[in-house]
Motif scaffolding. Structure first.
Motif, PDB file in Angstrom:
ATOM      1  N   GLY A  78       0.816  -1.214   0.000  1.00 20.72           N
ATOM      2  CA  GLY A  78       0.000   0.000   0.000  1.00 20.72           C
ATOM      3  C   GLY A  78       0.848   1.261   0.000  1.00 20.72           C
ATOM      4  N   ARG A  79       1.887   1.260   0.805  1.00 19.88           N
ATOM      5  CA  ARG A  79       2.771   2.434   0.850  1.00 19.88           C
ATOM      6  C   ARG A  79       3.491   2.630  -0.475  1.00 19.88           C
ATOM      7  NH1 ARG A  79       5.515   1.375   6.805  1.00 19.88           N
ATOM      8  NH2 ARG A  79       3.719   2.035   8.062  1.00 19.88           N
TER       9      ARG A  79
ATOM     10  N   CYS B   1       2.474   1.658  -3.444  1.00 22.05           N
ATOM     11  CA  CYS B   1       1.492   2.132  -4.426  1.00 22.05           C
ATOM     12  C   CYS B   1       1.200   3.613  -4.232  1.00 22.05           C
ATOM     13  CB  CYS B   1       0.197   1.320  -4.321  1.00 22.05           C
ATOM     14  SG  CYS B   1       0.338  -0.393  -4.861  1.00 22.05           S
ATOM     15  N   ALA B   2       1.103   4.045  -2.971  1.00 21.77           N
ATOM     16  CA  ALA B   2       0.819   5.452  -2.688  1.00 21.77           C
ATOM     17  C   ALA B   2       1.958   6.343  -3.161  1.00 21.77           C
ATOM     18  CB  ALA B   2       0.589   5.637  -1.189  1.00 21.77           C
TER      19      ALA B   2
ATOM     20  N   PHE C 226       1.724   6.558  -6.893  1.00 18.52           N
ATOM     21  CA  PHE C 226       0.589   7.398  -7.294  1.00 18.52           C
ATOM     22  C   PHE C 226       0.920   8.876  -7.099  1.00 18.52           C
ATOM     23  CE2 PHE C 226      -3.397   9.637  -6.460  1.00 18.52           C
ATOM     24  CZ  PHE C 226      -4.134   9.266  -7.576  1.00 18.52           C
ATOM     25  N   GLY C 227       1.585   9.203  -5.995  1.00 13.90           N
ATOM     26  CA  GLY C 227       1.947  10.592  -5.746  1.00 13.90           C
ATOM     27  C   GLY C 227       2.904  11.134  -6.790  1.00 13.90           C
TER      28      GLY C 227
ATOM     29  N   SER D  70       0.930  11.243 -10.321  1.00 13.33           N
ATOM     30  CA  SER D  70      -0.095  12.297 -10.353  1.00 13.33           C
ATOM     31  C   SER D  70       0.556  13.672 -10.298  1.00 13.33           C
ATOM     32  CB  SER D  70      -1.066  12.124  -9.184  1.00 13.33           C
ATOM     33  OG  SER D  70      -0.389  12.195  -7.935  1.00 13.33           O
TER      34      SER D  70
ATOM     35  N   SER E 124       0.457   2.857 -10.834  1.00 18.06           N
ATOM     36  CA  SER E 124       0.789   2.924  -9.409  1.00 18.06           C
ATOM     37  C   SER E 124       0.658   1.559  -8.754  1.00 18.06           C
ATOM     38  CB  SER E 124      -0.113   3.937  -8.698  1.00 18.06           C
ATOM     39  OG  SER E 124       0.055   5.228  -9.240  1.00 18.06           O
TER      40      SER E 124
ATOM     41  N   GLY F  83       3.844  -0.384  -7.438  1.00 17.44           N
ATOM     42  CA  GLY F  83       3.889  -0.658  -6.014  1.00 17.44           C
ATOM     43  C   GLY F  83       4.045  -2.135  -5.716  1.00 17.44           C
TER      44      GLY F  83
END
Length: 291
Positions: free
Chosen positions: A23-24, A26-27, A30-31, A34, A62, A66
């Motif tokens: 999850g981290r 992927c985040a 994504f950051g 984006s 992402s 991730g």
């Protein structure tokens, strides 16, 4: 999907640590993506870039990035800079390493694998006999006796008490250094061969044995690469620690000792493929970073 790959997927998606790590990652992806899209639109606000399609592509990339970044590995390494040395954990065959080796043993240095009574043929110690000594027990025993010539046994068992195997007991932590300077083999006595022919050990005994092992490696390995198994994970009856716990104990001991003086430039802890399912490499990677 192979057995190994299937287990890697379970480690990632079937554990809280795996999901949190993924999850981290992927985040983060994504950051970054984006942010790049927003920067692009800030310079070219009239762009015909399709907003929904771009969003879906960013989400997909992402997720893929991730998962790829956090996918459990069968090998991980960490380099320490002060002082300089490297630690590696890998899944594989210990005896494929051509450098110095560590092999765990018991306090009487039994070697006989007949009927699996004393030493199990498929164990690391059994494989050491058959792959490096071609099954020649007498030759291995001769080398061990020569290596221990200056060490006084602490007890001589009576044959009526110990029905098979060797009788001379050496202090726990005794290391028999075999081989030549080009390739040393360090036989470390980390467990007690009881008179009922079972091996007994524990975290304290392993920690003390590791201290003596690092001293021997420091003296004889010339700071060259050393490979070792997960000591204590076989038949030593250590019920209080799992494979990951034993690996952490080895790592902590090695790093602590290396802070005083470099033991060797690289230590590789080799996990047997059959034991891979018992080890969370993601957790070990995080633990290595904390050291």
């Amino acid at each position: 999907m192979s057995r190994m790959t299937g287990h890697q997927a379970r480690m990632l998606f079937g554990t809280r640590l795996g999901l949190t790590t993924a999850g981290r990652a992927c985040a983060v992806h994504f950051g970054v993506l984006s942010g790049a899209v927003q920067l692009y639109l800030a310079f070219w606000p009239q762009s015909s870039l399709p907003r929904l399609t771009t969003f879906l592509v960013v989400v997909a990339l992402s997720l893929a990035g991730g998962i790829l970044m956090s996918w459990p590995r069968t090998r991980l390494s960490h380099e320490f800079r002060h002082p300089g040395f490297q630690v590696t954990i890998e899944v594989g065959d210990l005896f494929e390493h051509t450098g110095h080796l560590v092999v765990g043993g018991n306090d009487v240095f039994d070697t006989d694998t007949r009927d699996d009574l004393l030493i199990v043929h498929g164990s690391v110690q059994g494989q050491f006999l058959h792959r490096l000594y071609a099954g020649e027990t007498s030759r291995l025993d001769g080398d061990i006796d020569a290596a221990l010539a200056g060490v006084r046994p602490v007890l001589l068992e009576d044959r009526t008490a110990k029905r098979a195997g060797k009788l001379a007991r050496y202090p726990l932590g005794t290391v028999a250094v075999l081989g030549t300077p080009r390739r040393r083999c360090f036989l470390s006595a980390y467990g007690t061969m009881r008179n009922d022919l079972t091996v007994e050990s524990g975290p304290v005994q392993i920690w003390n044995s590791l201290e003596a092992l690092w001293d021997a490696v420091h003296l004889h390995a010339r700071r060259e690469a050393v490979a070792m198994p997960v000591i204590g994970s076989g038949l030593a009856r250590i019920d209080s620690m799992d494979h990951a716990g034993l690996i952490k104990l080895i790592l902590l001991s090695f790093v602590t000792r290396s802070r005083r003086s470099v033991v060797c430039k690289e230590l590789t802890i080799v996990v047997h493929p059959e034991d891979y399912e018992r080890v969370d490499m993601l957790e070990l990677a995080l633990f290595l970073r904390t050291l």
